[in-house]
Scaffold this active site. Structure first.
Site, PDB file in Angstrom:
ATOM      1  N   LYS A 197       0.852  -1.193   0.000  1.00  0.00           N
ATOM      2  CA  LYS A 197       0.000   0.000   0.000  1.00  0.00           C
ATOM      3  C   LYS A 197       0.886   1.239   0.000  1.00  0.00           C
ATOM      4  O   LYS A 197       1.838   1.336   0.782  1.00  0.00           O
ATOM      5  CB  LYS A 197      -0.928  -0.018   1.230  1.00  0.00           C
ATOM      6  CG  LYS A 197      -2.002  -1.089   1.120  1.00  0.00           C
ATOM      7  CD  LYS A 197      -2.827  -1.207   2.368  1.00  0.00           C
ATOM      8  CE  LYS A 197      -3.933  -0.179   2.444  1.00  0.00           C
ATOM      9  NZ  LYS A 197      -4.811  -0.435   3.622  1.00  0.00           N
TER      10      LYS A 197
HETATM   11  O1  G3P Z   1      -8.467  -0.244   4.581  1.00  0.00           O
HETATM   12  C1  G3P Z   1      -8.454   1.044   5.130  1.00  0.00           C
HETATM   13  C2  G3P Z   1      -9.161   1.005   6.417  1.00  0.00           C
HETATM   14  O2  G3P Z   1      -8.406   0.249   7.294  1.00  0.00           O
HETATM   15  C3  G3P Z   1      -9.476   2.307   7.041  1.00  0.00           C
HETATM   16  O3  G3P Z   1     -10.579   2.064   7.827  1.00  0.00           O
HETATM   17  O4  G3P Z   1     -12.197   2.404   9.620  1.00  0.00           O
HETATM   18  O5  G3P Z   1      -9.838   3.272   9.853  1.00  0.00           O
HETATM   19  O6  G3P Z   1     -11.450   4.358   8.285  1.00  0.00           O
HETATM   20  P1  G3P Z   1     -11.037   3.095   8.961  1.00  0.00           P
END
Ligand code: G3P
Length: 221
Positions: A84
């Site tokens: 990533k």
């Molecule tokens: O894959 C990206 C993800 O981990 C972000 O999720 O819930 O931290 O916005 P969040």
């Protein structure tokens, strides 16, 4: 539509894999930090559980050189590793270099169709629009997915779209209805996707009817 799990927790990954839910894993620095794990060691553990499909780990750094160096290190672990890379100008340079070296990348922190298009042109294997974080600031994530679905339907782009920052089963279904290739889903949302109150009620009812029938025939369980 393919489903990945978005976690660095090995117990969650094992359960989701055993239930046949997932065919890939995404992590990010926050998820690795939450587990108190070493990034490379955790990538190896995950590779041993999910024996088929891409495993995403994030390159740390801001310059193209730092991101490229971090990505090469991760990619050396296994050919299934996807790195990533944040969607920045330096990230785009890194994506282009890594593509030329045969290293797969996932442009992360994508919040607009313009960003996604640029990452695809630079050679990202995947792009990750973050749905929940857009909704959090009052911008409709579904509109972004619609834009991606429109653009991808008109061109022959190899890049796959991963709906990320998923906060509900509805996010997953919206992405699926628009033909988005993949959703990466936290474990608790995967579990929520298994549930329906009528399933539970149906099981209770079948069990009660079965026991009644046995009693009537003078048998017990
Ligand atoms: O894959 C990206 C993800 O981990 C972000 O999720 O819930 O931290 O916005 P969040």
């Amino acid at each position: 539509m393919k489903l990945f799990i978005d976690t660095a927790n090995v117990a969650e990954i094992r359960e989701a894999w055993d239930m046949g839910m997932i065919c890939g894993v995404t992590t990010n620095p926050s998820l690795i930090a939450r587990e108190g794990a070493d990034l490379e060691e955790r990538m190896r553990e995950i590779l041993s559980i999910v024996t088929d499909g891409p495993i995403n780990g994030e390159a740390i750094g801001t310059s193209a050189e730092e991101l490229t160096a971090g990505a090469r290190k991760l990619a050396r672990i296994d050919s299934r590793i996807v790195v990533k890379v944040p969607m920045t100008q330096e990230g785009l340079k890194a994506i282009r270099t890594l593509k030329a070296e045969g290293i797969k990348t996932n442009a992360t922190l994508v919040f607009s169709a313009a960003q996604g298009l640029l990452a695809a042109r630079a050679g990202a294997s995947y792009i990750s629009p973050f749905l929940g974080r857009l909704d959090d600031i009052g911008q409709p994530s579904e509109a972004l997915l619609e834009a991606f679905a429109d653009i991808w339907s008109m061109y022959d782009l190899e890049t796959e779209i991963i709906a990320a920052s998923i906060r509900s089963p509805e996010h997953v279904v919206s992405a699926a209805r628009l033909g988005i290739h993949i959703a990466t889903v936290p474990y608790k949302i995967l579990l929520a996707m298994t549930e329906h109150p009528l399933t539970d009620a149906g099981i209770k009812r079948f069990e009660a009817d079965w026991q009644d029938a046995l009693k009537k025939r003078g048998q017990s369980t």
